[in-house]
Design a protein around this motif. Structure first.
Motif, PDB file in Angstrom:
ATOM      1  N   TYR A 131       0.838  -1.202   0.000  1.00  0.00           N
ATOM      2  CA  TYR A 131       0.000   0.000   0.000  1.00  0.00           C
ATOM      3  C   TYR A 131       0.877   1.258   0.000  1.00  0.00           C
ATOM      4  O   TYR A 131       0.602   2.210  -0.747  1.00  0.00           O
ATOM      5  N   ASP A 140      -2.861   6.655  -8.373  1.00  0.00           N
ATOM      6  CA  ASP A 140      -4.074   6.424  -9.159  1.00  0.00           C
ATOM      7  C   ASP A 140      -4.600   4.998  -9.019  1.00  0.00           C
ATOM      8  O   ASP A 140      -5.746   4.718  -9.391  1.00  0.00           O
ATOM      9  N   VAL A 141      -3.785   4.065  -8.491  1.00  0.00           N
ATOM     10  CA  VAL A 141      -4.264   2.686  -8.343  1.00  0.00           C
ATOM     11  C   VAL A 141      -4.931   2.454  -6.989  1.00  0.00           C
ATOM     12  O   VAL A 141      -5.481   1.373  -6.746  1.00  0.00           O
ATOM     13  N   ILE A 142      -4.877   3.436  -6.104  1.00  0.00           N
ATOM     14  CA  ILE A 142      -5.513   3.289  -4.799  1.00  0.00           C
ATOM     15  C   ILE A 142      -7.024   3.402  -4.972  1.00  0.00           C
ATOM     16  O   ILE A 142      -7.543   4.411  -5.435  1.00  0.00           O
ATOM     17  N   ASP A 143      -7.730   2.323  -4.614  1.00  0.00           N
ATOM     18  CA  ASP A 143      -9.182   2.288  -4.743  1.00  0.00           C
ATOM     19  C   ASP A 143      -9.777   1.712  -3.455  1.00  0.00           C
ATOM     20  O   ASP A 143      -9.064   1.526  -2.460  1.00  0.00           O
ATOM     21  N   ASP A 144     -11.075   1.444  -3.483  1.00  0.00           N
ATOM     22  CA  ASP A 144     -11.729   0.920  -2.283  1.00  0.00           C
ATOM     23  C   ASP A 144     -11.093  -0.386  -1.822  1.00  0.00           C
ATOM     24  O   ASP A 144     -10.955  -0.631  -0.620  1.00  0.00           O
ATOM     25  N   LYS A 145     -10.684  -1.233  -2.764  1.00  0.00           N
ATOM     26  CA  LYS A 145     -10.078  -2.509  -2.396  1.00  0.00           C
ATOM     27  C   LYS A 145      -8.770  -2.289  -1.645  1.00  0.00           C
ATOM     28  O   LYS A 145      -8.521  -2.932  -0.613  1.00  0.00           O
ATOM     29  N   ARG A 147      -7.844   0.346   0.033  1.00  0.00           N
ATOM     30  CA  ARG A 147      -8.131   0.919   1.355  1.00  0.00           C
ATOM     31  C   ARG A 147      -8.653  -0.152   2.302  1.00  0.00           C
ATOM     32  O   ARG A 147      -8.265  -0.211   3.480  1.00  0.00           O
ATOM     33  N   VAL A 322      -6.409  11.121  -1.600  1.00  0.00           N
ATOM     34  CA  VAL A 322      -6.591   9.820  -2.244  1.00  0.00           C
ATOM     35  C   VAL A 322      -6.854   8.730  -1.214  1.00  0.00           C
ATOM     36  O   VAL A 322      -7.700   7.861  -1.395  1.00  0.00           O
ATOM     37  N   LYS A 326     -12.952  10.150  -1.639  1.00  0.00           N
ATOM     38  CA  LYS A 326     -13.050  10.176  -3.095  1.00  0.00           C
ATOM     39  C   LYS A 326     -14.013  11.251  -3.539  1.00  0.00           C
ATOM     40  O   LYS A 326     -14.827  11.742  -2.738  1.00  0.00           O
TER      41      LYS A 326
END
Length: 328
Positions: A131, A140-145, A147, A322, A326
């Protein structure tokens, strides 16, 4: 040429760390653990330059001690050990490629005992490391998954706030050190870092919503209430403050850097845009070749340092935006 080795925590490049300290392997530069200035790492800088930047350097130095104390008590709600914090710092320093920073955090990390060798501990450290690298170099690859995986390996809300502050702060520190090294004509890139994705401007409170629980007023401490009141009036921190206030001491120091590092410029010379872009994308490549043209364009050394460091601070805030929320 020094060989680049990947195994063992005695070297500054690491993925995850072994369980026991290795007494027969020393850090790459062990003396780098012992510095008087834990932010600028004892760079030999002109006194007048340091004095002119003291307004924001002072809270930055204080943050080093707050984020990386020599001993960190852990409990059910605050699970990040000194090892976890320094391991994350080293990961981000490696992503940025500023070796002075890598040497420092590797030297601090090397003597510490790592986590136990259980599958759960290994998965936890691996997830934190992944992470940290992603947020530092590819936000830009940090998403809900991404987190949610921090929560899945047992990090509390407090832990998540602290780990993201560490990631943002070390990215800021790496770029500031790169700027000061460029001022002195020192090389930054001894071993390459990752290419950093360009950051965006901090999102506005109208479009951005937090995903992490905010501090509830009815349970807030006096310090949290004071910090909430103070920093929500700052536009750049307004949306982030209710989340960052889980650790108000870190928020206060972050805010102090913000208000002292702001520098307005009416006309942006092309040299500044080019320097800022390279510092943002590849701090390991920033050098006097980018700094000197700023003074040729009429900027003083102090103002050039402040403008570049402000762009590095914007990158820190962007990582927090980020990490914690969001756009709707």
């Amino acid at each position: 040429m020094e060989q680049r080795r990947f195994s063992g925590k005695g070297h500054w490049y690491h993925e995850t760390q072994s369980n026991h300290a290795q007494t027969d392997v020393l850090p790459l530069v062990p003396e780098d653990a012992n510095v008087d200035d834990r932010f600028l790492l004892d760079l030999a800088l002109p006194d007048e330059i340091v004095a002119a930047c003291s307004g924001w350097l002072t809270p930055a130095r204080a943050l080093c001690h707050q984020l990386f104390p020599l001993s960190v008590p852990v409990n059910r709600l605050q699970t990040l050990s000194a090892y976890d914090r320094l391991s994350t710092a080293l990961t981000v320093a490696q992503a940025c490629g500023v070796q002075r920073l890598c040497n420092h955090y590797a030297a601090l990390l090397a003597p510490l005992p790592g986590p136990d060798s259980s599958r759960e501990s290994n998965r936890r450290l691996a997830q934190i490391t992944q992470y940290a690298r992603q947020l530092a170099s590819s936000p830009d690859v940090i998403d809900d998954k991404a987190r949610n995986q921090l929560d899945e390996v047992g990090l509390s809300t407090f832990d998540i706030v602290v780990i993201n502050q560490i990631i943002g702060f070390i990215g800021f520190q790496a770029r500031v050190v790169a700027v000061f090294q460029a001022l002195m004509g020192h090389p930054v890139r001894w071993l390459p870092g990752h290419h950093i994705q360009p950051h965006t401007l901090p999102t506005s409170s109208d479009a951005w919503v937090p995903l992490l629980p905010v501090v509830e007023l009815r349970y807030a401490s006096a310090h949290q209430l004071e910090s909430l009141s103070r920093w929500q009036s700052e536009p750049a921190l307004e949306a982030l403050t209710p989340v960052l206030c889980h650790e108000p001491t870190l928020l206060d120091l972050t805010g102090e850097i913000l208000i002292n590092i702001r520098e307005e410029i009416s006309l942006t010379p092309p040299a500044l845009s080019a320097a800022t872009e390279l510092l943002t994308r590849s701090p390991d490549r920033f050098s006097a070749a980018q700094f000197t043209p700023l003074m040729d364009a009429g900027l003083s050394a102090v103002r050039a340092i402040k403008l570049l460091s402000q762009s590095a601070f914007d990158g820190w805030l962007n990582r927090l935006n980020v990490a914690f929320g969001k756009e709707e």
